[in-house]
Design an enzyme around this catalytic site. Structure first.
Site, short mmCIF file in Angstrom:
data_model
loop_
_atom_site.label_atom_id
_atom_site.label_comp_id
_atom_site.label_asym_id
_atom_site.label_seq_id
_atom_site.Cartn_x
_atom_site.Cartn_y
_atom_site.Cartn_z
CG ASP A 189 -1.82 1.20 1.31
OD1 ASP A 189 -1.79 2.03 0.38
OD2 ASP A 189 -2.54 1.32 2.32
CE1 TYR A 227 -7.13 9.68 -12.91
CE2 TYR A 227 -7.85 11.42 -14.39
CZ TYR A 227 -7.00 10.39 -14.09
OH TYR A 227 -5.98 10.08 -14.97
CE LYS A 280 -3.67 10.93 -12.37
NZ LYS A 280 -2.38 10.22 -12.30
#
Length: 280
Positions: A78, A187, A191
């Protein structure tokens, strides 16, 4: 200044004596990561592929080693936590100079059939996980790995960004205005933050002569996009002036340039690979 893996003089002597360059690719079990790892093997790197998918990343490492160009390695864990990133950096550095680090790990919450999940349907857990995987994990790995990277100008970090880093995502499902993007706001936000982090790290690591850049693809033909079918697929492709999705190899080409000596004065940039969809 932070503690390095060794004193500078001893470290440079160690790097000079060990020869074989090491590259780490996170998200190594994914479409882009897997192809990129193979490209790095072809370029002469000893590659460590890392992913949370243990079976997938083991398979990739076996495939890489079967190419007949040395032994390559895997790491499963992880990467949203410090301990795993520290162990990954230490493992990679044990094989030779840790010269290239590519953060290709990433997730993108989707709705049914690969369609966009509206912001009001995103759970707090999905938001937190997206930020942890797409932003926190790359930060933690750079934080641990830079201590083992050469300071002779050969070391390079590349973060996999997205067209959404600059563009954001589109409207709600069914919106009749562009852009049409199935990505969620989580998302796109992750980013965008990763692009900002890339710029900031490029300045902080410049004193160590470690370059940090990003590659920002548009649509790429990967398994992540395989769920997009029919009219949704064609609607997405029609937005791109070149009329098609990129192949993963075209993203790898951009990364290969950024880690090469030909990009020795390229630092803190985002290289767009989007078929002319988003232009300067």
């Amino acid at each position: 200044m932070p503690e390095r893996a060794a004193t500078q003089e001893a470290k440079e002597q160690d790097v000079a004596g060990r020869g074989e360059r090491v590259a780490v690719v996170t998200g190594g079990a994914g479409g882009i990561g897997r192809l990129l790892a193979r490209r790095l093997v072809e370029l002469g790197y000893r590659v460590v592929v890392a992913d949370a998918n243990e079976a997938g990343v083991q398979k990739v490492a076996v495939e890489l080693s079967s190419l007949g160009k040395g032994e390559h390695h895997w790491f499963a864990g992880d990467l949203t936590g410090t301990d795993a990133n520290r162990r990954l950096a230490e493992q990679a550095a044990s094989y030779g100079p840790l010269t290239v680090l590519v953060n290709a790990v990433g997730i993108s919450p989707k709705g049914d059939n690969g369609r966009k999940k509206p912001f009001y349907d995103l759970s707090e857990e999905e938001w937190d996980l997206t930020m942890a995987v797409n932003l926190k994990a790359p930060f933690l790995l750079v934080k641990e790995a830079f201590r083992y990277m050469p300071t002779d100008g050969s070391a390079s970090v590349v973060n996999l960004l997205s067209i959404t880093s600059k563009l954001g995502t589109g409207g709600l499902p069914g919106a009749d205005f562009p852009p049409y993007l199935p990505s969620s706001v989580a998302y796109a936000a992750s980013k965008g933050a990763l692009q900002n982090l890339t710029a900031s790290l490029s300045r902080e690591l410049a004193g160590f002569r470690i370059r940090v850049n990003g590659v920002a693809p548009g649509f790429v033909a990967t398994p992540m996009m395989a769920a997009v079918q029919g009219e949704d697929f064609h609607r997405m492709a029609r937005q791109v002036p070149m009329g098609r999705f990129a192949g993963p190899h075209e993203v790898a080409d951009a990364i290969e340039f950024l880690i090469s000596d030909k990009a020795s004065y390229v630092n803190g940039t985002s290289l767009d690979v989007n078929g002319g969809w988003l232009t300067c």
